[in-house]
Design an enzyme around this catalytic site. Structure first.
Site, PDB file in Angstrom:
ATOM      1  N   ARG A 153       6.612  -8.855 -10.033  1.00 57.19           N
ATOM      2  CA  ARG A 153       7.084 -10.240 -10.118  1.00 57.19           C
ATOM      3  C   ARG A 153       6.226 -11.030 -11.098  1.00 57.19           C
ATOM      4  O   ARG A 153       5.021 -10.760 -11.212  1.00 57.19           O
ATOM      5  CB  ARG A 153       6.908 -10.928  -8.752  1.00 57.19           C
ATOM      6  CG  ARG A 153       7.935 -10.568  -7.727  1.00 57.19           C
ATOM      7  CD  ARG A 153       7.463 -11.075  -6.373  1.00 57.19           C
ATOM      8  NE  ARG A 153       6.848  -9.967  -5.677  1.00 57.19           N
ATOM      9  CZ  ARG A 153       7.206  -9.542  -4.454  1.00 57.19           C
ATOM     10  NH1 ARG A 153       8.143 -10.172  -3.796  1.00 57.19           N
ATOM     11  NH2 ARG A 153       6.623  -8.512  -3.896  1.00 57.19           N
ATOM     12  N   ASN A 201      10.954 -10.849 -14.276  1.00 59.80           N
ATOM     13  CA  ASN A 201      11.882 -11.260 -13.225  1.00 59.80           C
ATOM     14  C   ASN A 201      13.130 -10.389 -13.317  1.00 59.80           C
ATOM     15  O   ASN A 201      13.999 -10.595 -14.170  1.00 59.80           O
ATOM     16  CB  ASN A 201      12.245 -12.746 -13.399  1.00 59.80           C
ATOM     17  CG  ASN A 201      13.257 -13.192 -12.368  1.00 59.80           C
ATOM     18  OD1 ASN A 201      13.690 -12.398 -11.510  1.00 59.80           O
ATOM     19  ND2 ASN A 201      13.654 -14.453 -12.438  1.00 59.80           N
ATOM     20  N   PHE A 261      10.456  -2.128  -0.988  1.00 58.46           N
ATOM     21  CA  PHE A 261      10.786  -3.506  -0.622  1.00 58.46           C
ATOM     22  C   PHE A 261      11.369  -3.563   0.788  1.00 58.46           C
ATOM     23  O   PHE A 261      11.707  -2.532   1.376  1.00 58.46           O
ATOM     24  CB  PHE A 261      11.809  -4.098  -1.603  1.00 58.46           C
ATOM     25  CG  PHE A 261      11.253  -4.304  -2.979  1.00 58.46           C
ATOM     26  CD1 PHE A 261      10.113  -5.074  -3.174  1.00 58.46           C
ATOM     27  CD2 PHE A 261      11.867  -3.729  -4.087  1.00 58.46           C
ATOM     28  CE1 PHE A 261       9.592  -5.261  -4.446  1.00 58.46           C
ATOM     29  CE2 PHE A 261      11.355  -3.912  -5.350  1.00 58.46           C
ATOM     30  CZ  PHE A 261      10.220  -4.671  -5.537  1.00 58.46           C
ATOM     31  N   GLY A 312      -7.224  19.623  20.604  1.00 56.63           N
ATOM     32  CA  GLY A 312      -6.746  21.000  20.714  1.00 56.63           C
ATOM     33  C   GLY A 312      -7.298  21.646  21.973  1.00 56.63           C
ATOM     34  O   GLY A 312      -7.496  20.982  22.991  1.00 56.63           O
ATOM     35  N   GLY A 313      -7.559  22.924  21.904  1.00 56.98           N
ATOM     36  CA  GLY A 313      -8.054  23.638  23.072  1.00 56.98           C
ATOM     37  C   GLY A 313      -9.575  23.548  23.230  1.00 56.98           C
ATOM     38  O   GLY A 313     -10.142  24.119  24.156  1.00 56.98           O
ATOM     39  N   ASP A 320       0.650   3.300   6.146  1.00 57.34           N
ATOM     40  CA  ASP A 320       0.812   2.975   4.727  1.00 57.34           C
ATOM     41  C   ASP A 320       0.538   4.174   3.812  1.00 57.34           C
ATOM     42  O   ASP A 320       1.446   4.810   3.302  1.00 57.34           O
ATOM     43  CB  ASP A 320      -0.128   1.825   4.353  1.00 57.34           C
ATOM     44  CG  ASP A 320       0.359   0.488   4.892  1.00 57.34           C
ATOM     45  OD1 ASP A 320       1.525   0.405   5.294  1.00 57.34           O
ATOM     46  OD2 ASP A 320      -0.421  -0.466   4.890  1.00 57.34           O
ATOM     47  N   TYR A 360       4.680  -3.533   8.478  1.00 55.01           N
ATOM     48  CA  TYR A 360       3.349  -3.291   7.920  1.00 55.01           C
ATOM     49  C   TYR A 360       2.646  -2.209   8.739  1.00 55.01           C
ATOM     50  O   TYR A 360       3.124  -1.812   9.814  1.00 55.01           O
ATOM     51  CB  TYR A 360       2.514  -4.578   7.952  1.00 55.01           C
ATOM     52  CG  TYR A 360       2.931  -5.608   6.931  1.00 55.01           C
ATOM     53  CD1 TYR A 360       2.652  -5.427   5.583  1.00 55.01           C
ATOM     54  CD2 TYR A 360       3.595  -6.756   7.306  1.00 55.01           C
ATOM     55  CE1 TYR A 360       3.025  -6.369   4.638  1.00 55.01           C
ATOM     56  CE2 TYR A 360       3.969  -7.713   6.362  1.00 55.01           C
ATOM     57  CZ  TYR A 360       3.686  -7.513   5.030  1.00 55.01           C
ATOM     58  OH  TYR A 360       4.052  -8.446   4.096  1.00 55.01           O
ATOM     59  N   GLU A 361       1.520  -1.802   8.219  1.00 55.74           N
ATOM     60  CA  GLU A 361       0.722  -0.706   8.782  1.00 55.74           C
ATOM     61  C   GLU A 361       0.727  -0.599  10.316  1.00 55.74           C
ATOM     62  O   GLU A 361       1.138   0.407  10.887  1.00 55.74           O
ATOM     63  CB  GLU A 361      -0.722  -0.885   8.281  1.00 55.74           C
ATOM     64  CG  GLU A 361      -1.747   0.035   8.892  1.00 55.74           C
ATOM     65  CD  GLU A 361      -1.554   1.478   8.480  1.00 55.74           C
ATOM     66  OE1 GLU A 361      -1.493   1.741   7.277  1.00 55.74           O
ATOM     67  OE2 GLU A 361      -1.458   2.358   9.363  1.00 55.74           O
ATOM     68  N   GLN A 402       0.778  -1.242   0.000  1.00 53.38           N
ATOM     69  CA  GLN A 402       0.000   0.000   0.000  1.00 53.38           C
ATOM     70  C   GLN A 402       0.811   1.296   0.000  1.00 53.38           C
ATOM     71  O   GLN A 402       0.453   2.243  -0.710  1.00 53.38           O
ATOM     72  CB  GLN A 402      -0.938  -0.002   1.228  1.00 53.38           C
ATOM     73  CG  GLN A 402      -1.872   1.179   1.259  1.00 53.38           C
ATOM     74  CD  GLN A 402      -2.882   1.170   2.393  1.00 53.38           C
ATOM     75  OE1 GLN A 402      -3.464   2.189   2.687  1.00 53.38           O
ATOM     76  NE2 GLN A 402      -3.116   0.037   3.030  1.00 53.38           N
TER      77      GLN A 402
HETATM   78  N1  COA Z   1      11.575  -9.913  -9.906  1.00 54.83           N
HETATM   79  C1  COA Z   1      12.337 -10.655  -9.090  1.00 54.83           C
HETATM   80  N2  COA Z   1      12.352 -10.484  -7.750  1.00 54.83           N
HETATM   81  C2  COA Z   1      11.563  -9.529  -7.249  1.00 54.83           C
HETATM   82  C3  COA Z   1      10.755  -8.714  -8.060  1.00 54.83           C
HETATM   83  C4  COA Z   1      10.774  -8.935  -9.445  1.00 54.83           C
HETATM   84  N3  COA Z   1      10.026  -8.228 -10.289  1.00 54.83           N
HETATM   85  N4  COA Z   1      10.093  -7.853  -7.254  1.00 54.83           N
HETATM   86  C5  COA Z   1      10.468  -8.129  -5.993  1.00 54.83           C
HETATM   87  N5  COA Z   1      11.353  -9.138  -5.971  1.00 54.83           N
HETATM   88  C6  COA Z   1      12.002  -9.745  -4.820  1.00 54.83           C
HETATM   89  C7  COA Z   1      12.799  -8.798  -3.989  1.00 54.83           C
HETATM   90  O1  COA Z   1      14.011  -8.506  -4.595  1.00 54.83           O
HETATM   91  C8  COA Z   1      12.932  -9.587  -2.703  1.00 54.83           C
HETATM   92  O2  COA Z   1      13.969 -10.526  -2.856  1.00 54.83           O
HETATM   93  P1  COA Z   1      15.048 -10.854  -1.716  1.00 54.83           P
HETATM   94  O3  COA Z   1      14.265 -11.067  -0.465  1.00 54.83           O
HETATM   95  O4  COA Z   1      15.697 -12.090  -2.224  1.00 54.83           O
HETATM   96  O5  COA Z   1      15.957  -9.706  -1.633  1.00 54.83           O
HETATM   97  C9  COA Z   1      11.639 -10.391  -2.640  1.00 54.83           C
HETATM   98  O6  COA Z   1      11.039 -10.249  -3.940  1.00 54.83           O
HETATM   99  C10 COA Z   1      10.627  -9.981  -1.599  1.00 54.83           C
HETATM  100  O7  COA Z   1      10.531  -8.588  -1.473  1.00 54.83           O
HETATM  101  P2  COA Z   1       9.519  -7.884  -0.456  1.00 54.83           P
HETATM  102  O8  COA Z   1       8.201  -7.711  -1.076  1.00 54.83           O
HETATM  103  O9  COA Z   1      10.128  -6.658   0.048  1.00 54.83           O
HETATM  104  O10 COA Z   1       9.469  -8.915   0.758  1.00 54.83           O
HETATM  105  P3  COA Z   1       8.305  -9.400   1.727  1.00 54.83           P
HETATM  106  O11 COA Z   1       7.072  -9.779   0.999  1.00 54.83           O
HETATM  107  O12 COA Z   1       8.919 -10.437   2.551  1.00 54.83           O
HETATM  108  O13 COA Z   1       8.014  -8.114   2.644  1.00 54.83           O
HETATM  109  C11 COA Z   1       7.146  -6.004   3.308  1.00 54.83           C
HETATM  110  C12 COA Z   1       6.959  -7.249   2.433  1.00 54.83           C
HETATM  111  C13 COA Z   1       6.053  -5.020   2.945  1.00 54.83           C
HETATM  112  C14 COA Z   1       7.038  -6.378   4.793  1.00 54.83           C
HETATM  113  C15 COA Z   1       8.532  -5.383   3.032  1.00 54.83           C
HETATM  114  O14 COA Z   1       8.623  -5.156   1.659  1.00 54.83           O
HETATM  115  C16 COA Z   1       8.829  -4.093   3.774  1.00 54.83           C
HETATM  116  O15 COA Z   1       9.080  -4.068   4.964  1.00 54.83           O
HETATM  117  N6  COA Z   1       8.836  -2.969   3.014  1.00 54.83           N
HETATM  118  C17 COA Z   1       9.204  -1.662   3.539  1.00 54.83           C
HETATM  119  C18 COA Z   1       8.098  -1.031   4.335  1.00 54.83           C
HETATM  120  C19 COA Z   1       6.794  -1.067   3.599  1.00 54.83           C
HETATM  121  O16 COA Z   1       6.635  -0.463   2.578  1.00 54.83           O
HETATM  122  N7  COA Z   1       5.820  -1.793   4.191  1.00 54.83           N
HETATM  123  C20 COA Z   1       4.536  -2.008   3.587  1.00 54.83           C
HETATM  124  C21 COA Z   1       3.717  -0.867   3.716  1.00 54.83           C
HETATM  125  S1  COA Z   1       2.204  -1.091   2.858  1.00 54.83           S
END
Ligand code: COA
Length: 418
Positions: free
Chosen positions: A39, A74, A98, A249-250, A170, A140-141, A18
């Site tokens: 992905r 990818n 990410f 507030g006040g 978010d 997350y949120e 989000q």
């Molecule tokens: N092709 C290949 N790999 C891809 C890709 C693509 N098009 N897009 C993403 N990936 C990979 C990433 O490189 C990552 O690989 P790695 O772990 O080997 O380095 C992997 O997919 C997973 O990435 P991510 O989505 O970040 O991991 P997650 O699902 O485990 O975590 C969150 C999700 C949201 C918890 C994490 O991304 C995070 O903390 N983000 C920052 C804060 C944030 O924005 N939170 C969400 C708010 S809504």
């Protein structure tokens, strides 16, 4: 207006869930060409989360990714990385959210991005900022709401820390990032160089909890907070307490019961006792004598009686619906509003007229409701469209980068793109 303000701005939307998508969606509404890079295995996780129609992208996805295009690739494959490099060399903005370190692991660190395109603006969302001891955490949120001071100050004093239903961690972080990106765009006009714009969810939540940091310092200095329900009879501890529905507030305020509250969980209004409007407020609720009575006539005198006053107002509200009550109170200039349910907001005619709630056509789904632009411009009205299917624009994007049909088919064969 034929040209939208951000038309010509190329955005690579390397975001998910989000926080990032909320930011890039708004860039798209304002005219940027936003390409969502996803992905191949399922794309953005929200496409598949909380589905209400088995084979259609979930509302979670469609409501955060409208007006974008989608490239499913990818980016960890050599071919995928080459495509990313070509896209980045042409882009104005790249946004990612990410997990910490993921961009570096993909070889898309800030140094490489700058080398490829010094004009690139790189937007990045993380749970915590780089100086934080928790900067390696996935967030997350609700984690952010707890870390940023919203949860410890929300809810009732006799209950646990409470998170808000509003996406303070978010979407709010995404809106902060949007401000940063637009600022960096203006700066680039001057300097010719892009820059990294980083926003952490903890920081963005804390920014919205600013008045609670105000209260912490007042509490440290004087030991109490007179606008909180704990004053004057309750105890104050070391930290800003949860104040229930007290006005921040006040001006004291509270959520008050209206006719039907016994069966309707949202039959309430928010009522504010505005100091400068006390005389009219007292008249509005049928207690004109309170205007002159020294026990009620000043804010100080009312402080210790505020819940007694709210109880009296609830007696006045007992035979009025929340809408009837607001219709009366508005004539007396009492700051108030009905507590609106999501069902009521979804059906609200005025929000539809203003474009704040919009009905959008979505492939594979029919129409659905979304929240349109809360920002209203005199020069244009954002046109909210559907969200892309996974990889819907893969061929167009690769074709524009110079890949011929054979090369694209070969990548598809190797499942590098879909
Ligand atoms: N092709 C290949 N790999 C891809 C890709 C693509 N098009 N897009 C993403 N990936 C990979 C990433 O490189 C990552 O690989 P790695 O772990 O080997 O380095 C992997 O997919 C997973 O990435 P991510 O989505 O970040 O991991 P997650 O699902 O485990 O975590 C969150 C999700 C949201 C918890 C994490 O991304 C995070 O903390 N983000 C920052 C804060 C944030 O924005 N939170 C969400 C708010 S809504």
């Amino acid at each position: 207006m034929t040209e939208l303000p951000l038309s010509g701005i190329k955005v690579i939307d390397f975001t998910g869930v989000q926080a990032g998508p909320a930011c890039t969606q708004m860039l798209a509404w304002f005219g940027a060409d936003v390409l969502k890079v996803e992905r191949t295995a399922g794309g953005d996780v929200t496409r598949n989360q909380l589905r209400d129609i088995p084979d259609a992208d979930a509302l979670y996805f469609t409501m955060l990714n409208s007006n974008k295009r989608s490239l499913a690739i990818n980016t960890k494959s050599p071919e995928g990385r080459e495509v990313m490099e070509k896209l980045i060399r042409e882009a104005d903005i790249l946004v990612e959210n990410f997990a910490p370190g993921a961009m570096d692991r993909m070889g898309l660190d800030w140094e490489t991005l700058q080398e490829w395109n010094p004009r690139l603006i790189f937007g990045s969302v993380k749970g915590f900022n780089e100086d934080s001891p928790w900067n390696d955490l996935k967030v997350y949120e609700n984690v952010a709401q707890c870390a940023g001071g919203a949860a410890s100050t929300t809810g009732f004093w006799d209950g646990p820390p409470t998170v808000s239903g509003a996406a303070l961690g978010d979407s709010n972080t995404g809106m902060h990032l949007l401000i940063g990106l637009l600022t960096a765009l203006i700066d680039r006009d001057r300097t010719g160089r892009g820059q990294k714009v980083a926003v952490s969810m903890q920081d963005a939540v804390l920014n919205l909890s600013r008045v609670k940091l105000r209260d912490q310092q007042r509490l440290d200095r004087v030991g109490y907070l007179e606008e909180y329900p704990q004053y004057p009879n309750g105890e104050f501890g070391q930290a800003v307490p949860r104040g229930g529905n007290a006005g921040g507030g006040g001006q004291p305020g509270w959520v008050l019961k209206c006719k039907g509250w016994e069966t309707d969980p949202n039959a309430y209004i928010y009522f504010t006792v505005q100091e400068q409007n006390w005389k009219r407020t007292a008249e509005a609720i049928g207690r004109p004598e309170w205007a002159e009575d020294p026990d009620y006539s000043t804010a100080k005198a009312r402080q210790s009686r505020i819940f007694e006053i709210f109880e009296e107002i609830e007696k006045w509200l007992a035979d009025k619906t929340k809408y009837e009550a607001v219709d009366i109170l508005r004539k007396w200039e009492v700051p108030c509003a009905p507590v609106m349910s999501m069902k009521e907001l979804a059906e609200d005619e005025a929000l539809r007229r203003s474009g704040t709630v919009v009905e959008v056509e979505q492939k594979g789904r029919g129409t659905y409701l979304t929240v349109g632009s809360p920002i209203k411009f005199s020069g244009f009205k954002p046109d909210i469209k559907g969200a892309p299917l996974l990889g819907e624009h893969t061929d167009d994007v690769l074709g524009a980068l110079g890949y011929d049909a054979g090369a694209i088919a070969a990548m598809r064969e190797k499942q590098i793109v879909i």
